[in-house]
Design a protein around this motif. Structure first.
Motif, PDB file in Angstrom:
ATOM      1  N   ASP A  36       0.664  -1.276  -0.150  1.00 12.78           N
ATOM      2  CA  ASP A  36      -0.150   0.085   0.368  1.00 12.78           C
ATOM      3  C   ASP A  36       0.498   0.967  -0.053  1.00 12.78           C
ATOM      4  O   ASP A  36       0.582   2.635  -0.200  1.00 12.78           O
ATOM      5  N   PHE A  37       1.987   0.933   0.858  1.00 16.92           N
ATOM      6  CA  PHE A  37       2.845   2.727   0.452  1.00 16.92           C
ATOM      7  C   PHE A  37       3.098   2.589  -1.183  1.00 16.92           C
ATOM      8  O   PHE A  37       3.777   3.415  -1.860  1.00 16.92           O
ATOM      9  N   GLY A  38       3.309   1.437  -2.209  1.00 11.87           N
ATOM     10  CA  GLY A  38       3.362   1.508  -3.365  1.00 11.87           C
ATOM     11  C   GLY A  38       3.602   0.302  -4.112  1.00 11.87           C
ATOM     12  O   GLY A  38       3.216   0.124  -5.552  1.00 11.87           O
ATOM     13  N   ASP A  39       4.839  -0.536  -3.981  1.00 14.77           N
ATOM     14  CA  ASP A  39       4.416  -1.791  -4.454  1.00 14.77           C
ATOM     15  C   ASP A  39       6.250  -2.897  -3.933  1.00 14.77           C
ATOM     16  O   ASP A  39       6.158  -2.483  -2.581  1.00 14.77           O
ATOM     17  N   ASP A  40       6.201  -3.930  -4.046  1.00 10.75           N
ATOM     18  CA  ASP A  40       6.662  -5.178  -3.435  1.00 10.75           C
ATOM     19  C   ASP A  40       8.135  -4.431  -3.041  1.00 10.75           C
ATOM     20  O   ASP A  40       8.512  -3.957  -4.028  1.00 10.75           O
ATOM     21  N   ASP A  41       8.489  -4.621  -1.558  1.00 15.90           N
ATOM     22  CA  ASP A  41       9.671  -4.992  -1.121  1.00 15.90           C
ATOM     23  C   ASP A  41       9.895  -3.344  -1.428  1.00 15.90           C
ATOM     24  O   ASP A  41      11.452  -3.122  -0.985  1.00 15.90           O
ATOM     25  N   GLU A  42       9.258  -2.216  -1.598  1.00 16.87           N
ATOM     26  CA  GLU A  42       9.865  -0.770  -2.112  1.00 16.87           C
ATOM     27  C   GLU A  42      10.260   0.473  -0.773  1.00 16.87           C
ATOM     28  O   GLU A  42       9.481  -0.217   0.224  1.00 16.87           O
ATOM     29  N   GLY A  43      11.306   0.904  -1.190  1.00 16.93           N
ATOM     30  CA  GLY A  43      11.219   2.154   0.449  1.00 16.93           C
ATOM     31  C   GLY A  43      11.514   3.649  -0.289  1.00 16.93           C
ATOM     32  O   GLY A  43      11.189   3.972  -1.015  1.00 16.93           O
ATOM     33  N   ALA A  44      12.404   3.769   0.614  1.00 10.56           N
ATOM     34  CA  ALA A  44      13.035   5.414   0.040  1.00 10.56           C
ATOM     35  C   ALA A  44      12.959   6.010  -1.425  1.00 10.56           C
ATOM     36  O   ALA A  44      13.134   6.845  -1.391  1.00 10.56           O
ATOM     37  N   ASP A  45      13.472   4.998  -2.193  1.00  6.75           N
ATOM     38  CA  ASP A  45      13.495   5.183  -3.955  1.00  6.75           C
ATOM     39  C   ASP A  45      12.464   4.999  -4.319  1.00  6.75           C
ATOM     40  O   ASP A  45      12.130   5.220  -5.467  1.00  6.75           O
ATOM     41  N   TYR A  46      11.250   4.502  -4.102  1.00  8.72           N
ATOM     42  CA  TYR A  46      10.156   4.367  -4.859  1.00  8.72           C
ATOM     43  C   TYR A  46       9.325   5.809  -5.146  1.00  8.72           C
ATOM     44  O   TYR A  46       9.348   7.018  -4.033  1.00  8.72           O
ATOM     45  N   PRO A  47       9.605   5.839  -6.557  1.00  8.26           N
ATOM     46  CA  PRO A  47       9.119   7.101  -6.996  1.00  8.26           C
ATOM     47  C   PRO A  47       8.109   8.335  -6.201  1.00  8.26           C
ATOM     48  O   PRO A  47       7.911   9.328  -6.974  1.00  8.26           O
ATOM     49  N   LEU A  48       7.004   7.020  -6.388  1.00  6.98           N
ATOM     50  CA  LEU A  48       5.656   7.805  -5.978  1.00  6.98           C
ATOM     51  C   LEU A  48       5.500   8.198  -4.627  1.00  6.98           C
ATOM     52  O   LEU A  48       4.165   8.035  -4.146  1.00  6.98           O
ATOM     53  N   LYS A  49       5.968   8.352  -3.531  1.00  3.72           N
ATOM     54  CA  LYS A  49       5.988   7.874  -2.019  1.00  3.72           C
ATOM     55  C   LYS A  49       5.254   9.278  -2.318  1.00  3.72           C
ATOM     56  O   LYS A  49       4.244   8.955  -1.136  1.00  3.72           O
ATOM     57  N   GLN A  50       5.662  10.322  -2.203  1.00  2.00           N
ATOM     58  CA  GLN A  50       5.069  11.709  -1.751  1.00  2.00           C
ATOM     59  C   GLN A  50       3.473  11.598  -2.641  1.00  2.00           C
ATOM     60  O   GLN A  50       2.575  11.868  -1.039  1.00  2.00           O
ATOM     61  N   LEU A  51       2.916  11.056  -3.617  1.00  2.00           N
ATOM     62  CA  LEU A  51       1.101  10.728  -3.984  1.00  2.00           C
ATOM     63  C   LEU A  51       0.646   9.797  -3.234  1.00  2.00           C
ATOM     64  O   LEU A  51      -0.005   9.791  -2.756  1.00  2.00           O
ATOM     65  N   SER A  52       1.781   9.140  -2.764  1.00  2.00           N
ATOM     66  CA  SER A  52       0.847   7.360  -1.812  1.00  2.00           C
ATOM     67  C   SER A  52       0.930   8.572  -0.602  1.00  2.00           C
ATOM     68  O   SER A  52      -0.302   7.726  -0.101  1.00  2.00           O
ATOM     69  N   GLN A  53       1.734   8.687  -0.109  1.00  4.03           N
ATOM     70  CA  GLN A  53       1.049   9.753   0.671  1.00  4.03           C
ATOM     71  C   GLN A  53       0.696  10.464   1.049  1.00  4.03           C
ATOM     72  O   GLN A  53      -0.059  11.101   2.507  1.00  4.03           O
TER      73      GLN A  53
END
Length: 399
Positions: free
Chosen positions: A134-151
């Motif tokens: 639900d953050f974005g994708d399998d095993d993703e962390g700080a490098d996930y490119p859509l994390k601000q949108l996800s937030q």
């Protein structure tokens, strides 16, 4: 978990899970949502039976993780029948698995349309943290490119006010304090995704999921993942700002502290995701608990698609227990190693219940009674702790 580049490896561990389930709940559960007050007189369950049996006063916390929005979710019927005072969503509350904005938005729209889940949310007080899917994708962390949108989408879906710190901090970490039984019960939800260093994989352990599953099925041996501990000083799960926040939270007066960790805290040796991949971070948290003398700490965790209990011993302290509940729709029925496992593995649909109750009426001590329950609400794994057993030894007086 990410696979090798061949065709078999493109199937993630989650994609090899159990298939269709029973029909979803269609009738909204009774009750009304509240904020942070508690009714300590609500009945408790006998953990050897279904969790709706009556017993003495208690504060009941239910918890769970891993609910795929495209699957039926009949388990909310049993969770609703347990009448928790609070439900903790531990992550993978939906499966976005998105690499573009349109997909991420669509998956959240699908999540909001799952009526059994949304009916439960309307009827039951709850708090939530995310995990990778639900953050974005399998095993993703700080490098996930859509994390601000996800937030932003997380905060919208979970009704965070416009001025909520969760909307502007580097992560959605949050904590809450509930008062019940004349005690303070703190729920701490760290964000283990927004700032997390990329995982370290051992190429020699990494092959296609299909091949790994076949070997495990044929051999009956535990299936070890390919992630290995990253002991570099710069490797982090939380990021420094969140560490500062967490220390402040552990100094907040509280009798019981529930740390909702989206991945397992105490498990060791699985090779999959967990605090064990960041040994300095786990040791730092243990030391922080010790230096702040934060008592009554237990962990609630998810992610693994099975349920179990784990614990680690703390020199000069008390054992740190970790109750894992996963998943609400997902099941992984192949054994995985865990050197700190303290129970049977429950490889079926499940949710967790923690009853906080007096040991005996009129005494100061509390009992923390864990039950890991199946889709019908039957407790399959149980464990009882006492608050007096989750305290530091008294400091010796000097002359």
């Amino acid at each position: 978990m990410k696979g090798a580049p061949d065709a078999g490896a493109r199937l993630t561990r989650r994609q090899l899970l159990a298939g269709s389930l029973a029909a979803p709940l269609a009738v909204p559960l009774a009750g009304c949502a509240t904020t942070e007050s508690a009714d300590p007189a609500t009945p408790v369950a006998d953990p050897t039976a279904k969790v709706d049996a009556e017993a003495p006063r208690r504060f009941r916390v239910a918890f769970g993780s891993c609910a795929k929005q495209s699957k039926p979710q009949p388990i909310w019927r049993a969770i609703g029948a347990a009448k928790p005072d609070l439900f903790v969503f531990l992550g993978d509350n939906l499966y976005a698995d998105a690499r573009d904005e349109a997909t991420l938005r669509q998956r959240y729209a699908e999540f909001m349309a799952v009526e059994p889940l949304q009916a439960f949310r309307r009827s039951t007080r709850h708090v939530a943290i995310w995990d990778d899917h639900d953050f974005g994708d399998d095993d993703e962390g700080a490098d996930y490119p859509l994390k601000q949108l996800s937030q932003q989408l997380f905060c919208d879906a979970w009704n965070e006010p416009a001025g909520s710190p969760r909307r502007r901090a580097d992560g959605i970490y949050q904590s809450y304090v509930f008062e019940a039984l004349g005690r303070r019960i703190q729920v701490i939800l760290p964000d283990l995704r927004f700032n997390r260093t990329m995982l370290t994989a051992d190429p020699s352990l990494k092959s296609s999921y299909a091949a790994m599953v076949l070997r495990a099925k044929l051999s009956g041996q535990p299936m070890t993942g390919w992630y290995v501990p990253d002991a570099r000083p710069e490797a982090t799960l939380l990021g420094q700002a969140q560490w500062t926040w967490l220390e402040a939270q552990l100094r907040v007066p509280a009798d019981v502290r529930l740390i909702g960790s989206s991945v397992q805290f105490a498990a060791d040796g699985s090779g999959w995701e967990g605090w064990a991949n960041f040994p300095r971070e786990r040791a730092r948290l243990v030391e922080l608990i010790r230096t702040t003398r934060a008592e009554g700490v237990v962990f609630l965790s998810g992610d693994m698609h099975y349920a179990e209990l784990s614990s680690i011993d703390v020199d000069g302290g008390y054992p740190l227990w970790d109750a894992t509940s996963s998943g609400l729709t997902e099941v992984w029925d192949i054994p995985t190693p865990n050197r700190n496992r303290r129970s049977a593995v429950m490889a079926e649909l499940n949710f967790g219940v923690l009853d906080i109750e007096p040991v005996t009426e009129g005494e100061d001590d509390l009992r923390l009674r864990f039950a890991l329950c199946d889709v019908n609400g039957k407790a399959k794994v149980t464990k009882a702790l006492t608050l007096s057993g989750l305290r530091f030894p008294a400091k010796e007086k000097t002359a």
